[in-house]
Design a protein around this motif. Structure first.
Motif, PDB file in Angstrom:
ATOM      1  N   ARG A 339       0.835  -1.214   0.000  1.00  0.00           N
ATOM      2  CA  ARG A 339       0.000   0.000   0.000  1.00  0.00           C
ATOM      3  C   ARG A 339       0.870   1.265   0.000  1.00  0.00           C
ATOM      4  O   ARG A 339       0.519   2.283  -0.585  1.00  0.00           O
ATOM      5  N   ASP A 343       0.448   4.964  -1.868  1.00  0.00           N
ATOM      6  CA  ASP A 343       0.247   6.147  -1.041  1.00  0.00           C
ATOM      7  C   ASP A 343       1.397   7.136  -1.184  1.00  0.00           C
ATOM      8  O   ASP A 343       1.204   8.357  -1.163  1.00  0.00           O
ATOM      9  N   ASP A 346       0.913   9.176  -4.287  1.00  0.00           N
ATOM     10  CA  ASP A 346      -0.116  10.194  -4.061  1.00  0.00           C
ATOM     11  C   ASP A 346       0.468  11.358  -3.259  1.00  0.00           C
ATOM     12  O   ASP A 346       0.258  12.536  -3.589  1.00  0.00           O
ATOM     13  N   ALA A 358      -5.247   9.754  -7.812  1.00  0.00           N
ATOM     14  CA  ALA A 358      -6.200   8.694  -7.457  1.00  0.00           C
ATOM     15  C   ALA A 358      -5.716   7.395  -8.101  1.00  0.00           C
ATOM     16  O   ALA A 358      -5.053   7.429  -9.145  1.00  0.00           O
ATOM     17  N   GLY A 372      -8.738  -0.397  -4.242  1.00  0.00           N
ATOM     18  CA  GLY A 372      -8.059   0.856  -3.961  1.00  0.00           C
ATOM     19  C   GLY A 372      -9.051   1.893  -3.484  1.00  0.00           C
ATOM     20  O   GLY A 372     -10.271   1.675  -3.502  1.00  0.00           O
ATOM     21  N   PRO A 373      -8.570   3.056  -3.050  1.00  0.00           N
ATOM     22  CA  PRO A 373      -9.435   4.079  -2.450  1.00  0.00           C
ATOM     23  C   PRO A 373     -10.604   4.510  -3.340  1.00  0.00           C
ATOM     24  O   PRO A 373     -11.668   4.837  -2.837  1.00  0.00           O
TER      25      PRO A 373
END
Length: 594
Positions: A339, A343, A346, A358, A372-373
């Motif tokens: 992860r 991150d 981003d 994103a 994913g988010p």
């Protein structure tokens, strides 16, 4: 050879055993073994190990002498024992037994070591550039530069180009950068400009009836420094040819670049025929008109995906409705990345001033899904459409950016480079050349909202002149082109506009009336009115070519006497104050000076 040396410091070998020789050079290193002193003597050509034992009357003096002092050595060549042979040196099988020596130039305490390639502060390196240039790596870079220029000059001669020199003192012209101005003593209140490039002169050479011109030309631009751009001045291989089309220029330059890069590097050339990429395609696929084609990552436009009803990512949908663009980068088989990988990208994007990246990873359990988010905002059908557009497959990840087109292009161009480095996707042992073509003739100035030339104002527009719609200037394409290698622009070029009436028309679109054109480009316009041939050219940067060949990241490392980031020569203290007498001769008064 003369009283200072019978040999250079790279010439002696076992064949010279027993000879009495003379060497001169700099003391590179000393190693004191008590009763035996080893001295590495260095000149422009190489190193020779010299030895002296304590019984020699010169031992104590040599023991105390400062490194980088220049000395002359008279000695005898002896063979090294097998266990002491240095296979990395041509002279590694011998050493010189010192009989006597003479100090030719003593050295003060050094501000930095010479025998080390350790990095030092720019201020020290540039203030003592003459010492910096003695260091092995940069010394070799400057020699490489000389050899590259000689090779290029020979190649151009073989191609039947003639070398001419153009003026250094000339008139100011709008070529995209600030001019360096030189006040005229004989013409008070008027100024010469140092040439940003020999642009007008090389075109005038073609009008003069010469067919092929080249010059290793000095150029002067009052620009800020960058890693690939020197402040103040640089050199370029200036080329111009008559009765040619764009492809003729490409043929000459491709052959030249292939020969140069094969001659001076063992790296592989990725393309024997350089790809042609339109400016529009480059900005879409790479986010830049200087793409590194060693990088396999591509950018895709997904704006239309966010007009679908089965996509519920409302933030992007609202922005798209207001005119924003959505583009993405696909990373192959990154489903198992932690992860933190996602991150961190981003977070990095936000540090660059963007709103972030994103992302999601395409997976399949019982059905296609996105992990994913933002994955939950996409239906299976929308994912299939994204996969169709991007050629993504299960296990791949997609990074999105949304905003104004220029902003999205900028952040994804940077992200493309960063992701490729993070994933180790770039083969550093390759050179990837390409041409960027079909540049727009004009662009909109973001500050003034007025139309201006996008590249070279002297370029020929594409298409039949009679059919060009001058009412839509932003749609006009030009015969302008850039040559790029590994993400570095080596040069811009163009087929020139040799028709005066057309030049007046194009300049009027950019806000220049006929009177202003006649004033600014009187020599050019006048010459073109007396029978000018179709012609074109290009000017690859010498500094950038050598930077690539030397595998350097900063152009300073291949420039003999560069300025610092503030365009200052710390070694010669330039720019400097001038006397009131000099100012008076030029009819100048410094503002604020009494």
């Amino acid at each position: 050879m003369n009283k200072y040396r019978t040999h250079n410091c790279n010439q002696l070998n076992k064949g010279n055993k027993g000879e009495n020789i003379i060497l001169s050079g700099w003391i590179n290193k000393k190693r004191d073994h008590g009763n035996l002193l080893f001295i590495d003597l260095r000149d422009n050509y190489g190193l020779t190990q010299c030895i002296i034992d304590k019984s020699n009357s010169s031992f104590n003096e040599l023991e105390k002498i400062q490194l980088e002092s220049v000395i002359k050595i008279i000695g005898n060549v002896i063979e090294r024992s097998n266990e002491t042979i240095n296979s990395e040196l041509y002279t590694g099988e011998i050493e010189v037994n010192i009989i006597s020596f003479e100090i030719l130039g003593s050295c003060r305490e050094l501000p930095m070591p010479i025998f080390s390639d350790q990095e030092y502060a720019e201020e020290i390196r540039l203030k003592y550039r003459f010492l910096d240039l003695r260091r092995k790596k940069i010394h070799e870079n400057i020699i490489l530069r000389s050899k590259v220029i000689s090779f290029i000059r020979n190649e151009m001669n073989n191609l039947e180009f003639l070398e001419f020199q153009t003026p250094i003192l000339t008139s100011s012209s709008p070529e995209g950068a600030r001019d360096f101005l030189v006040p005229s003593r004989l013409n008070p209140g008027k100024f010469y400009a140092l040439p940003q490039a020999p642009q007008q002169f090389k075109q005038l050479i073609m009008v003069s009836g010469f067919d092929k011109y080249f010059q290793i030309a000095p150029c002067f631009r009052d620009e800020d420094a960058r890693a690939d751009r020197s402040p103040g001045e640089f050199y370029q291989l200036d080329i111009e040819m008559s009765f040619v089309e764009q492809e003729n220029i490409f043929d000459v330059v491709e052959k030249l670049m292939i020969n140069v890069f094969k001659e001076f590097s063992s790296k592989k050339l990725l393309y024997k025929k350089f790809p042609r990429i339109s400016y529009e395609e480059a900005m879409l696929k790479y986010g830049s008109d200087k793409p590194d084609l060693r990088n396999p990552l591509l950018i895709y436009d997904l704006t239309n995906i966010f007009t679908r009803e089965d996509v519920s990512f409302d933030i992007f949908k609202k922005l798209v409705k207001a005119g924003s663009k959505v583009r993405c980068i696909v990373t192959k088989n990154t489903k198992d990345k932690p992860r933190s990988f996602f991150d961190n990208l981003d977070k990095w994007a936000k540090e660059q001033g963007a709103s972030g990246l994103a992302y999601f990873t395409i997976e399949r359990d019982k059905q296609l899904s996105a992990k994913g988010p933002v994955g939950k905002f996409f239906s299976e059908d929308s994912l299939k459409e994204i996969m169709k557009i991007t050629s993504a497959v299960e296990g791949d990840s997609i990074f999105f950016a949304c905003g104004k087109r220029n902003d999205v292009e900028k952040i994804l161009s940077q992200a493309r480079e960063k992701i490729a480095k993070d994933l180790d996707l770039i083969d550093e042992n390759k050179f990837a050349f390409c041409w960027i073509v079909d540049y727009p003739m004009f662009e909109l100035d973001e500050l003034t909202n007025k139309i201006k030339f996008s590249h070279n104002p002297f370029s020929m527009p594409q298409g039949n002149i009679k059919d060009i719609d001058f009412e839509k200037p932003l749609d006009i394409k030009a015969y302008q082109y850039d040559i790029v290698c590994n993400g570095i622009e080596l040069s811009s070029g163009a087929i020139r506009n040799h028709v005066p009436e057309l030049m007046y028309k194009l300049f009027s679109i950019a806000g220049y009336d006929k009177k202003k054109v006649d004033e600014k480009f009187s020599g050019m316009i006048n010459a073109l009115s007396y029978g000018a041939p179709p012609h074109g050219g290009i000017a690859p940067g010498i500094d950038r070519i050598v930077m690539l060949l030397a595998n350097e990241k900063n152009i300073r490392e291949v420039t003999m006497f560069p300025m610092n980031q503030n365009a200052q020569d710390l070694m010669m203290n330039a720019p400097s104050d001038v006397s009131d007498h000099q100012l008076k001769e030029l009819g100048l008064i410094l503002k604020g000076k009494k």
